[in-house]
Design an enzyme around this catalytic site. Sequence first.
Site, PDB file in Angstrom:
ATOM      1  N   GLY A   1       0.794  -1.217   0.000  1.00 26.71           N
ATOM      2  CA  GLY A   1       0.000   0.000   0.000  1.00 26.71           C
ATOM      3  C   GLY A   1       0.832   1.275   0.000  1.00 26.71           C
TER       4      GLY A   1
ATOM      5  CE1 TYR B   1      -7.446   3.775  10.803  1.00 27.93           C
ATOM      6  CE2 TYR B   1      -8.807   5.586   9.984  1.00 27.93           C
ATOM      7  CZ  TYR B   1      -7.657   4.819   9.921  1.00 27.93           C
ATOM      8  OH  TYR B   1      -6.704   5.112   8.963  1.00 27.93           O
TER       9      TYR B   1
ATOM     10  N   GLY C   1      -1.362   0.304  10.470  1.00 28.19           N
ATOM     11  CA  GLY C   1      -2.713   0.675  10.871  1.00 28.19           C
ATOM     12  C   GLY C   1      -3.724  -0.408  10.545  1.00 28.19           C
TER      13      GLY C   1
END
Length: 261
Positions: A15, A149, A88
């Site tokens: 990513g 989150y 994350g």
Amino acid sequence: MPQNSYAVVIGGASGIGAEICREMASHGYAVVIGDRNLDAAKSLLPQLAGEGHAAADVDVSDEASVATFFESLQGRTDRFEVAVNCAGITALGLVTELPVAKFRRVVDVCLTGAFLVIQYAGRHLADGGAIISLSSLNARQPAVGMAAYCSAKAGLSMLTQVAALELGARGIRVNAIAPGLVRTPLTSGALEVPGVEREYVENVPLGRPGTPTEIADAVLYLAGAQWVTGEVLDINGGAHMMRYPNVHAHFARATQASSPA
């Protein structure tokens, strides 16, 4: 950039993190990729320009793992100049329904994990170096079903500023980047749900998602910006001026549509 300087990119195997690794390497840094997926991190190494790159296993939710990772850097190269944390995860669920274990897991990775990276990077970085965290649009923009989150990323914004205050005497700059919609392995599942990507884009004034390269360019800027610290840089096409999509509602509709009548 001093000769023989190197950058650590945690969560760098895929990513946005992988694109950051490519960008840093193309600008002369030796890159150490830290990731829980060591095989993926190693497979990225041949794609990096230059020499001196390495990969190592690290789990940001485990202090011993973070400590071992940073201690292993000693003697690898002459100068440790930049630490980037991209690790994350997220979890979807309404406040009244989200299991506390899932809430804690997101906070462990996104906030406590960021704290550990900043703590150990701050101990090992050369004076004048840079620490850069990947935050989120959700650090400032609430979203239904994303309590864990949003809370973790909002906490990361304040953590960034506190660390910038404390490490400024050594010339260490501590900043964060808050991306909006970027298609990555973390977001791809949500974007497959009908309506989610369309509503995201409708709330982006520039009318499109971002790219991993655009986030990597911002990381490179902050790595070299000598008079910028304590900043949370919004890279979201202006989405912070609009509203956040109701991802939870789209998931609920998709679940109902797929359920047997």
